[in-house]
Design a protein around this motif. Structure first.
Motif, PDB file in Angstrom:
ATOM      1  N   GLU A   1       0.813  -1.220   0.000  1.00  0.00           N
ATOM      2  CA  GLU A   1       0.000   0.000   0.000  1.00  0.00           C
ATOM      3  C   GLU A   1       0.850   1.276   0.000  1.00  0.00           C
ATOM      4  N   ILE A   2       2.152   1.163  -0.056  1.00  0.00           N
ATOM      5  CA  ILE A   2       3.027   2.342  -0.064  1.00  0.00           C
ATOM      6  C   ILE A   2       3.313   2.740  -1.507  1.00  0.00           C
ATOM      7  N   ALA A   3       2.993   3.971  -1.852  1.00  0.00           N
ATOM      8  CA  ALA A   3       3.185   4.446  -3.230  1.00  0.00           C
ATOM      9  C   ALA A   3       4.181   5.584  -3.319  1.00  0.00           C
ATOM     10  N   TYR A   4       4.586   6.131  -2.180  1.00  0.00           N
ATOM     11  CA  TYR A   4       5.431   7.327  -2.217  1.00  0.00           C
ATOM     12  C   TYR A   4       6.231   7.385  -0.926  1.00  0.00           C
ATOM     13  N   ILE A   5       7.478   7.858  -1.034  1.00  0.00           N
ATOM     14  CA  ILE A   5       8.372   7.950   0.123  1.00  0.00           C
ATOM     15  C   ILE A   5       8.821   9.401   0.287  1.00  0.00           C
ATOM     16  N   GLN A   6       8.881   9.858   1.530  1.00  0.00           N
ATOM     17  CA  GLN A   6       9.541  11.116   1.860  1.00  0.00           C
ATOM     18  C   GLN A   6      10.507  10.856   3.005  1.00  0.00           C
ATOM     19  N   ILE A   7      11.514  11.724   3.112  1.00  0.00           N
ATOM     20  CA  ILE A   7      12.500  11.520   4.168  1.00  0.00           C
ATOM     21  C   ILE A   7      12.919  12.844   4.799  1.00  0.00           C
ATOM     22  N   GLY A   8      13.545  12.723   5.927  1.00  0.00           N
ATOM     23  CA  GLY A   8      14.175  13.801   6.674  1.00  0.00           C
ATOM     24  C   GLY A   8      14.797  13.146   7.886  1.00  0.00           C
ATOM     25  N   ASP A   9      15.980  13.555   8.264  1.00  0.00           N
ATOM     26  CA  ASP A   9      16.621  12.901   9.399  1.00  0.00           C
ATOM     27  C   ASP A   9      16.013  13.408  10.705  1.00  0.00           C
ATOM     28  N   ASN A  10      16.172  12.626  11.742  1.00  0.00           N
ATOM     29  CA  ASN A  10      15.591  12.947  13.043  1.00  0.00           C
ATOM     30  C   ASN A  10      16.638  12.694  14.141  1.00  0.00           C
ATOM     31  N   PRO A  11      16.778  13.623  15.093  1.00  0.00           N
ATOM     32  CA  PRO A  11      16.021  14.870  15.266  1.00  0.00           C
ATOM     33  C   PRO A  11      16.500  15.983  14.331  1.00  0.00           C
ATOM     34  N   GLY A  12      15.658  16.980  14.145  1.00  0.00           N
ATOM     35  CA  GLY A  12      16.030  18.165  13.394  1.00  0.00           C
ATOM     36  C   GLY A  12      15.383  18.322  12.043  1.00  0.00           C
ATOM     37  N   ARG A  13      14.973  17.211  11.429  1.00  0.00           N
ATOM     38  CA  ARG A  13      14.356  17.231  10.096  1.00  0.00           C
ATOM     39  C   ARG A  13      15.231  17.958   9.066  1.00  0.00           C
ATOM     40  N   LYS A  14      16.462  17.484   8.970  1.00  0.00           N
ATOM     41  CA  LYS A  14      17.420  18.002   7.992  1.00  0.00           C
ATOM     42  C   LYS A  14      17.854  16.860   7.067  1.00  0.00           C
ATOM     43  N   GLU A  15      18.900  17.110   6.263  1.00  0.00           N
ATOM     44  CA  GLU A  15      19.350  16.121   5.288  1.00  0.00           C
ATOM     45  C   GLU A  15      19.955  14.899   5.987  1.00  0.00           C
ATOM     46  N   PRO A  16      20.144  13.787   5.251  1.00  0.00           N
ATOM     47  CA  PRO A  16      20.793  12.601   5.839  1.00  0.00           C
ATOM     48  C   PRO A  16      22.128  12.942   6.481  1.00  0.00           C
ATOM     49  N   TYR A  17      22.465  12.162   7.526  1.00  0.00           N
ATOM     50  CA  TYR A  17      23.703  12.286   8.301  1.00  0.00           C
ATOM     51  C   TYR A  17      23.664  13.437   9.298  1.00  0.00           C
ATOM     52  N   THR A  18      22.512  14.024   9.523  1.00  0.00           N
ATOM     53  CA  THR A  18      22.386  15.047  10.563  1.00  0.00           C
ATOM     54  C   THR A  18      21.657  14.511  11.787  1.00  0.00           C
ATOM     55  N   GLY A  19      21.183  13.275  11.729  1.00  0.00           N
ATOM     56  CA  GLY A  19      20.443  12.698  12.842  1.00  0.00           C
ATOM     57  C   GLY A  19      20.762  11.232  13.021  1.00  0.00           C
ATOM     58  N   GLU A  20      19.776  10.471  13.451  1.00  0.00           N
ATOM     59  CA  GLU A  20      20.009   9.098  13.883  1.00  0.00           C
ATOM     60  C   GLU A  20      19.647   8.042  12.846  1.00  0.00           C
ATOM     61  N   VAL A  21      19.021   8.408  11.752  1.00  0.00           N
ATOM     62  CA  VAL A  21      18.557   7.418  10.780  1.00  0.00           C
ATOM     63  C   VAL A  21      19.699   7.025   9.840  1.00  0.00           C
ATOM     64  N   ASN A  22      19.874   5.735   9.637  1.00  0.00           N
ATOM     65  CA  ASN A  22      20.868   5.233   8.692  1.00  0.00           C
ATOM     66  C   ASN A  22      20.240   5.209   7.303  1.00  0.00           C
ATOM     67  N   TYR A  23      20.261   6.367   6.636  1.00  0.00           N
ATOM     68  CA  TYR A  23      19.567   6.453   5.354  1.00  0.00           C
ATOM     69  C   TYR A  23      20.261   5.670   4.251  1.00  0.00           C
ATOM     70  N   LYS A  24      21.537   5.429   4.361  1.00  0.00           N
ATOM     71  CA  LYS A  24      22.183   4.584   3.345  1.00  0.00           C
ATOM     72  C   LYS A  24      21.552   3.195   3.353  1.00  0.00           C
ATOM     73  N   ASN A  25      21.294   2.652   4.526  1.00  0.00           N
ATOM     74  CA  ASN A  25      20.633   1.352   4.616  1.00  0.00           C
ATOM     75  C   ASN A  25      19.193   1.424   4.129  1.00  0.00           C
ATOM     76  N   VAL A  26      18.488   2.480   4.485  1.00  0.00           N
ATOM     77  CA  VAL A  26      17.099   2.643   4.044  1.00  0.00           C
ATOM     78  C   VAL A  26      17.034   2.734   2.526  1.00  0.00           C
TER      79      VAL A  26
END
Length: 306
Positions: A241-266
């Motif tokens: 049921e997922i048709a669209y993805i958005q991202i932002g790192d957390n905390p702070g809602r900035k670009e990848p590598y500014t928070g805790e999410v491993n976006y390379k893996n995602v």
């Protein structure tokens, strides 16, 4: 200076910008040739303002600049608020450049003052008018996805009744979009505990009940990292049921590598899953000006280098 020449010369500054940005040490050996790559493995979509320091305030000029950097889609939540003339120009430019239009928000598609959970006719009428208006905008910019948020809880009603009310309203919205091949994507949010739609499995249940190709999920990893975490597992469970993805790192809602999410893996997981849709860059930037823009692109190049 010609725009392409400017792009080439500015890429030489990316590594220096990273060194001064206090980013992770893994960027110290960032490959310059990778930064210059013409496109990305996934289809990341910036929005207006992300490159205004380099491209200026004109939206069309900024779209051209985004294309030169390797981006092949854009987002614009407020597209319905632009003039018909500007919408048409954006659509024509995207077609010329071979770029896709990402989401824009259905006007009054559900908010605190217009909640679909309440089953109030005036709220439903506003929502359906927004759907019809969005069809016309989508035609001008060749958009295939529009964002809908069902609004707040109606707390004097049982949750099951509220859910049924939302499903019924969304079925009527889907009937408007289906003939035009447009998908409304429901976005669970973390902005307020008053919001009715907050979790991935909740959106999954609603989309299954609406049972339309025009009603799917917008999975915003920033919001869901705050609400529930376990990003890849939840996406996998609700993938149909997922048709669209958005991202932002957390905390702070900035670009990848500014928070805790491993976006390379995602991003690697999305790529291996065969995702061909858009990844919307719905976030701010850790630094302003040209330096911040360079850091932004370099962060996406690194996260996309899986």
């Amino acid at each position: 200076m010609k725009r392409n020449d400017f792009i080439k010369s500015s890429t030489l500054l990316f590594t220096g910008a990273f060194l001064s940005s206090n980013k992770s040490s893994e960027f110290l050996n960032l490959n310059k040739e990778m930064i210059k790559s013409p496109t990305f493995k996934l289809d990341y979509a910036p929005h207006q303002g992300m490159f205004s320091a380099s491209a200026g305030k004109n939206f069309l000029d900024e779209i051209r600049y985004m294309h030169d950097l390797g981006f092949r889609s854009i987002e614009d939540n407020g597209m319905t608020g632009r003039s018909t003339e500007e919408q048409t120009k954006v659509g024509e430019l995207l077609a010329k450049l071979g770029m896709r239009m990402g989401v824009f928000v259905v006007p009054k598609g559900g908010n605190g003052q217009n909640t679909l959970a309440a089953n109030k006719q005036e709220h439903i009428d506003i929502f359906l008018k927004g759907c019809r208006d969005s069809v016309e905008v989508a035609k001008r910019v060749n958009a295939k996805w529009v964002t809908v948020v069902p609004g707040d809880y109606q707390r004097n009603l049982p949750i099951g009744v509220q859910t049924a009310n939302v499903i019924e309203a969304l079925r009527r919205g889907a009937e408007i979009f289906e003939p035009h091949g447009i998908t409304m994507v429901l976005e669970p949010l973390s902005d307020s505990p008053n919001l009715f739609l907050r979790y991935t499995d909740q959106a999954y249940e609603i989309c299954k009940a609406v049972n339309s190709p025009s009603c799917k999920i917008l999975y915003d990893a920033y919001h869901q990292q705050k609400n529930e975490g376990n990003l890849i597992s939840f996406m996998d469970m609700c993938w149909s049921e997922i048709a669209y993805i958005q991202i932002g790192d957390n905390p702070g809602r900035k670009e990848p590598y500014t928070g805790e999410v491993n976006y390379k893996n995602v991003f690697k997981w999305l790529h291996n899953k065969g995702y061909k849709g858009i990844v919307g860059m719905e976030h701010g930037m850790s630094k302003s000006g040209k330096e911040g823009e360079d850091i932004l692109v370099a962060a996406y190049r690194e996260a996309d280098n899986f």
